[in-house]
Design a protein around this motif. Structure first.
Motif, PDB file in Angstrom:
ATOM      1  N   TYR A   7       0.832  -1.206   0.000  1.00 21.52           N
ATOM      2  CA  TYR A   7       0.000   0.000   0.000  1.00 21.52           C
ATOM      3  C   TYR A   7       0.866   1.255   0.000  1.00 21.52           C
ATOM      4  CZ  TYR A   7      -4.165  -2.830   0.960  1.00 21.52           C
ATOM      5  OH  TYR A   7      -5.195  -3.736   0.874  1.00 21.52           O
ATOM      6  N   SER A   8       1.960   1.213   0.779  1.00 21.31           N
ATOM      7  CA  SER A   8       2.863   2.358   0.835  1.00 21.31           C
ATOM      8  C   SER A   8       3.489   2.616  -0.528  1.00 21.31           C
ATOM      9  CB  SER A   8       3.960   2.104   1.871  1.00 21.31           C
ATOM     10  OG  SER A   8       4.885   3.168   1.894  1.00 21.31           O
ATOM     11  N   GLU A   9       3.872   1.527  -1.216  1.00 19.74           N
ATOM     12  CA  GLU A   9       4.437   1.665  -2.553  1.00 19.74           C
ATOM     13  C   GLU A   9       3.380   2.134  -3.548  1.00 19.74           C
ATOM     14  OE1 GLU A   9       6.777  -1.067  -5.896  1.00 19.74           O
ATOM     15  OE2 GLU A   9       6.475  -1.823  -3.849  1.00 19.74           O
ATOM     16  N   ASN A  58      -5.777   8.179  -8.849  1.00 22.21           N
ATOM     17  CA  ASN A  58      -4.828   8.191  -9.956  1.00 22.21           C
ATOM     18  C   ASN A  58      -4.438   6.772 -10.365  1.00 22.21           C
ATOM     19  OD1 ASN A  58      -3.240   9.600 -11.832  1.00 22.21           O
ATOM     20  ND2 ASN A  58      -1.432   9.435 -10.544  1.00 22.21           N
ATOM     21  N   ARG A  59      -4.182   5.925  -9.381  1.00 19.84           N
ATOM     22  CA  ARG A  59      -3.797   4.547  -9.664  1.00 19.84           C
ATOM     23  C   ARG A  59      -4.933   3.779 -10.341  1.00 19.84           C
ATOM     24  NH1 ARG A  59       0.434   6.442  -9.439  1.00 19.84           N
ATOM     25  NH2 ARG A  59       2.044   6.123  -7.872  1.00 19.84           N
ATOM     26  N   LEU A  60      -6.145   3.950  -9.857  1.00 18.59           N
ATOM     27  CA  LEU A  60      -7.281   3.217 -10.411  1.00 18.59           C
ATOM     28  C   LEU A  60      -7.587   3.668 -11.838  1.00 18.59           C
ATOM     29  CD1 LEU A  60      -9.464   1.088  -9.735  1.00 18.59           C
ATOM     30  CD2 LEU A  60     -10.952   2.990  -9.042  1.00 18.59           C
ATOM     31  N   VAL A  61      -7.620   4.968 -12.059  1.00 25.35           N
ATOM     32  CA  VAL A  61      -7.964   5.511 -13.382  1.00 25.35           C
ATOM     33  C   VAL A  61      -6.863   5.213 -14.402  1.00 25.35           C
ATOM     34  CG1 VAL A  61      -8.410   7.629 -14.675  1.00 25.35           C
ATOM     35  CG2 VAL A  61      -9.447   7.302 -12.413  1.00 25.35           C
ATOM     36  N   ASP A  62      -5.606   5.281 -13.972  1.00 28.21           N
ATOM     37  CA  ASP A  62      -4.478   5.103 -14.896  1.00 28.21           C
ATOM     38  C   ASP A  62      -4.071   3.647 -15.093  1.00 28.21           C
ATOM     39  OD1 ASP A  62      -4.180   7.683 -15.639  1.00 28.21           O
ATOM     40  OD2 ASP A  62      -2.420   8.113 -14.414  1.00 28.21           O
ATOM     41  N   LYS A  63      -4.724   2.733 -14.413  1.00 28.40           N
ATOM     42  CA  LYS A  63      -4.296   1.334 -14.458  1.00 28.40           C
ATOM     43  C   LYS A  63      -4.174   0.775 -15.882  1.00 28.40           C
ATOM     44  CE  LYS A  63      -5.297  -3.305 -12.743  1.00 28.40           C
ATOM     45  NZ  LYS A  63      -6.231  -4.172 -11.993  1.00 28.40           N
ATOM     46  N   SER A  79       0.686  -4.651 -11.617  1.00 24.29           N
ATOM     47  CA  SER A  79       1.125  -6.046 -11.635  1.00 24.29           C
ATOM     48  C   SER A  79       0.118  -6.995 -10.995  1.00 24.29           C
ATOM     49  CB  SER A  79       2.477  -6.181 -10.915  1.00 24.29           C
ATOM     50  OG  SER A  79       2.350  -5.797  -9.553  1.00 24.29           O
ATOM     51  N   GLY A  80      -0.935  -6.429 -10.385  1.00 25.92           N
ATOM     52  CA  GLY A  80      -1.978  -7.255  -9.785  1.00 25.92           C
ATOM     53  C   GLY A  80      -1.763  -7.596  -8.329  1.00 25.92           C
ATOM     54  N   LEU A  81      -0.683  -7.097  -7.730  1.00 23.74           N
ATOM     55  CA  LEU A  81      -0.424  -7.380  -6.317  1.00 23.74           C
ATOM     56  C   LEU A  81      -1.432  -6.665  -5.411  1.00 23.74           C
ATOM     57  CD1 LEU A  81       3.485  -7.170  -6.269  1.00 23.74           C
ATOM     58  CD2 LEU A  81       2.051  -9.226  -6.166  1.00 23.74           C
ATOM     59  N   VAL A  82      -1.956  -5.523  -5.870  1.00 24.03           N
ATOM     60  CA  VAL A  82      -3.052  -4.833  -5.174  1.00 24.03           C
ATOM     61  C   VAL A  82      -4.257  -4.837  -6.109  1.00 24.03           C
ATOM     62  CG1 VAL A  82      -3.864  -2.659  -4.194  1.00 24.03           C
ATOM     63  CG2 VAL A  82      -1.500  -3.376  -3.817  1.00 24.03           C
ATOM     64  N   LYS A  83      -5.362  -5.360  -5.631  1.00 27.19           N
ATOM     65  CA  LYS A  83      -6.552  -5.533  -6.463  1.00 27.19           C
ATOM     66  C   LYS A  83      -7.345  -4.231  -6.573  1.00 27.19           C
ATOM     67  CE  LYS A  83      -5.444  -9.850  -6.653  1.00 27.19           C
ATOM     68  NZ  LYS A  83      -4.737 -10.371  -7.849  1.00 27.19           N
ATOM     69  N   ASP A  84      -8.199  -4.174  -7.590  1.00 27.24           N
ATOM     70  CA  ASP A  84      -9.032  -2.985  -7.801  1.00 27.24           C
ATOM     71  C   ASP A  84      -9.930  -2.710  -6.605  1.00 27.24           C
ATOM     72  OD1 ASP A  84      -7.860  -2.783 -10.240  1.00 27.24           O
ATOM     73  OD2 ASP A  84      -9.681  -3.108 -11.426  1.00 27.24           O
ATOM     74  N   LYS A  88     -10.353   0.723  -4.451  1.00 25.17           N
ATOM     75  CA  LYS A  88     -11.660   1.362  -4.249  1.00 25.17           C
ATOM     76  C   LYS A  88     -11.966   1.532  -2.768  1.00 25.17           C
ATOM     77  CE  LYS A  88     -13.582  -0.308  -8.630  1.00 25.17           C
ATOM     78  NZ  LYS A  88     -14.540  -1.238  -9.271  1.00 25.17           N
ATOM     79  N   LEU A  89     -11.557   0.562  -1.966  1.00 25.82           N
ATOM     80  CA  LEU A  89     -11.759   0.670  -0.517  1.00 25.82           C
ATOM     81  C   LEU A  89     -10.922   1.816   0.049  1.00 25.82           C
ATOM     82  CD1 LEU A  89     -13.106  -0.504   2.012  1.00 25.82           C
ATOM     83  CD2 LEU A  89     -11.146  -2.061   2.230  1.00 25.82           C
ATOM     84  N   LEU A  90      -9.676   1.946  -0.442  1.00 23.77           N
ATOM     85  CA  LEU A  90      -8.822   3.058  -0.017  1.00 23.77           C
ATOM     86  C   LEU A  90      -9.448   4.395  -0.411  1.00 23.77           C
ATOM     87  CD1 LEU A  90      -5.271   1.702  -0.950  1.00 23.77           C
ATOM     88  CD2 LEU A  90      -6.076   2.255   1.349  1.00 23.77           C
ATOM     89  N   ILE A  91     -10.024   4.450  -1.605  1.00 26.50           N
ATOM     90  CA  ILE A  91     -10.692   5.673  -2.063  1.00 26.50           C
ATOM     91  C   ILE A  91     -11.857   6.021  -1.141  1.00 26.50           C
ATOM     92  CG2 ILE A  91     -12.129   6.627  -3.923  1.00 26.50           C
ATOM     93  CD1 ILE A  91     -10.360   5.050  -5.894  1.00 26.50           C
ATOM     94  N   PHE A  92     -12.666   5.023  -0.809  1.00 30.74           N
ATOM     95  CA  PHE A  92     -13.832   5.261   0.047  1.00 30.74           C
ATOM     96  C   PHE A  92     -13.407   5.728   1.437  1.00 30.74           C
ATOM     97  CE2 PHE A  92     -16.799   3.612   3.256  1.00 30.74           C
ATOM     98  CZ  PHE A  92     -17.950   4.296   2.880  1.00 30.74           C
ATOM     99  N   ILE A  93     -12.430   5.028   2.037  1.00 35.79           N
ATOM    100  CA  ILE A  93     -12.010   5.354   3.403  1.00 35.79           C
ATOM    101  C   ILE A  93     -11.342   6.723   3.455  1.00 35.79           C
ATOM    102  CG2 ILE A  93     -10.451   4.715   5.283  1.00 35.79           C
ATOM    103  CD1 ILE A  93     -10.929   1.784   4.520  1.00 35.79           C
ATOM    104  N   SER A  94     -10.407   6.979   2.536  1.00 42.22           N
ATOM    105  CA  SER A  94      -9.703   8.261   2.549  1.00 42.22           C
ATOM    106  C   SER A  94     -10.654   9.418   2.249  1.00 42.22           C
ATOM    107  CB  SER A  94      -8.539   8.259   1.553  1.00 42.22           C
ATOM    108  OG  SER A  94      -8.990   7.961   0.251  1.00 42.22           O
ATOM    109  N   GLY A  95     -11.611   9.194   1.355  1.00 44.44           N
ATOM    110  CA  GLY A  95     -12.607  10.227   1.068  1.00 44.44           C
ATOM    111  C   GLY A  95     -13.465  10.528   2.282  1.00 44.44           C
TER     112      GLY A  95
END
Length: 290
Positions: A7-9, A58-63, A79-84, A88-95
Motif C-alpha cells: 500500500y505504501s508503494e 490516480n492509480r485506479l484511473v491510470d491502471k 502487476s496485480g499485487l493490489v486488487k481494484d 476502491k476501498l482506499l478511495i472510500f475510506i480516505s474520502g
C-alpha cells in the motif's frame, strides 16, 4: 506487513515530503490567533487523507495505461499485487476521512471539500483531454494554502493566494520534468502532456518558467507577510539555488537524473521552506521583539 508495504508503494507515501512541509509552513504563515492544536491536527489529517485519495484515484484511473508502460507495469496495482477492490476501498475510506476532517475544521471547509475532491478526481483524466495536465495538478496544490486559510480564518487572504501560486507553479514545473520519463510512451498511446505537445526542449523551458513564477510568488509572500525578516530571504536564496541545480541536472540530451531532481532536490526545497518559515517566526518573536 508485506501488504502495508505494498500500500505504501502504491500510494507513494514518500511523496508526502513535497506537500506536507509546505502545508505546515502555510499554517505558520497564515494563522491570526493562537493556534488550536485540535484544528492543526484536523488540517494535517485532511491533507494526508486528500493526498491518499488523489493517489488512489490516480492509480485506479491510470491502471490500463500503467499495465502497458514499461516504467510502471511492475507497480503493485499494475502487476496485480493490489486488487481494484482494495484501491476502491482506499478511495472510500480516505474520502470519508477527508470529509470528516473538513467537518471537524468548520462548516465552510466542509462546504468546499467537494471542490478539492473534484480536482483530485479530474487530474488522472486530464492527460486524456488536455496537453496541460500538469497545471491541473498545480491547481490541487494551489488549493492547499487556500484551504488552510479557510480552515484557520474562514477567509482567503492575499498571502494564501500567493502561497498557492508558489506551490501550484512549483508542482506543475516538476511534474513537467517528471513526465519526460514517459515522453515516448505517452506519444505512442495518445496521452497528452506538455512534452508531447511542445517537445522536450520547450518543455524544459516551460518548467523553468513555472519555477520562475514560484520564485517571484515567494518574493511577494515575503513583501506582504508582516513578520518577514532577513532569514526568510536567506532561505529563499537557498531555495532558488536548489531550483537552479534541479534544472541543471536535466538536459534535452540527458534525462537520466530526473529521479534525483524529482525526489531529492524537491524534498530539500519543501523542507527548507518549512525550516525557514519556522526560524523566521522564532527570530521575529524572540529576536526582534524579545
Amino acid at each position: 506487513m508485506s501488504k502495508v508495504k505494498l500500500y505504501s508503494e502504491l500510494l507513494k507515501f514518500e511523496h508526502t515530503v513535497f506537500a506536507l512541509p509546505f502545508g505546515l509552513a502555510s499554517i505558520f504563515l497564515l494563522y491570526q490567533e493562537v493556534l488550536s492544536w485540535k484544528k492543526v491536527i484536523a488540517i494535517l489529517i485532511a491533507m494526508i487523507s486528500a493526498r491518499t485519495l488523489g493517489m488512489a484515484l490516480n492509480r485506479l484511473v491510470d491502471k490500463p495505461f500503467d499495465e502497458k508502460n514499461p516504467r510502471t507495469k511492475i507497480w503493485p496495482h499494475a502487476s496485480g499485487l493490489v486488487k481494484d477492490w482494495e484501491i476502491k476501498l482506499l478511495i472510500f475510506i480516505s474520502g470519508l476521512v477527508f470529509i470528516g476532517s473538513c467537518y471537524a475544521i468548520n462548516l465552510l471547509a466542509l462546504a468546499l471539500s467537494p471542490v478539492v475532491i473534484f480536482f483530485l478526481w479530474f487530474y488522472p483524466y486530464a492527460k486524456r483531454i488536455t496537453y496541460f495536465p500538469h497545471l491541473v495538478l498545480g491547481v490541487v496544490y494551489f488549493l492547499i494554502p487556500i484551504a488552510v486559510d479557510i480552515a484557520l480564518n474562514e477567509r482567503v487572504s492575499l498571502i494564501a493566494f500567493l502561497l498557492g501560486l508558489a506551490m501550484g507553479s512549483w508542482v506543475s514545473g516538476f511534474d513537467v520534468l517528471y513526465s519526460l520519463q514517459d515522453y515516448e510512451f505517452d506519444k505512442n498511446v495518445g496521452l497528452k502532456s506538455i512534452p508531447v505537445r511542445f517537445g522536450i526542449a520547450k518543455a524544459l523551458k516551460i518548467a523553468r518558467l513555472l519555477h520562475g513564477i514560484t520564485f517571484f510568488s515567494l518574493v511577494l509572500v515575503g513583501l506582504v507577510y508582516p513578520k518577514t525578516t532577513w532569514i526568510y530571504y536567506l532561505g529563499l536564496f537557498l531555495i532558488t539555488l536548489f531550483l537552479v541545480y534541479e534544472h541543471r541536472l536535466i538536459t534535452e540530451k540527458d534525462l537520466s537524473k530526473i529521479n534525483k531532481a524529482f525526489f531529492t532536490v524537491n524534498g530539500f526545497i519543501s523542507f527548507v521552506f518549512l525550516l525557514v518559515v519556522l526560524l523566521n517566526e522564532l527570530y521575529y518573536t524572540f529576536g526582534l521583539k524579545g
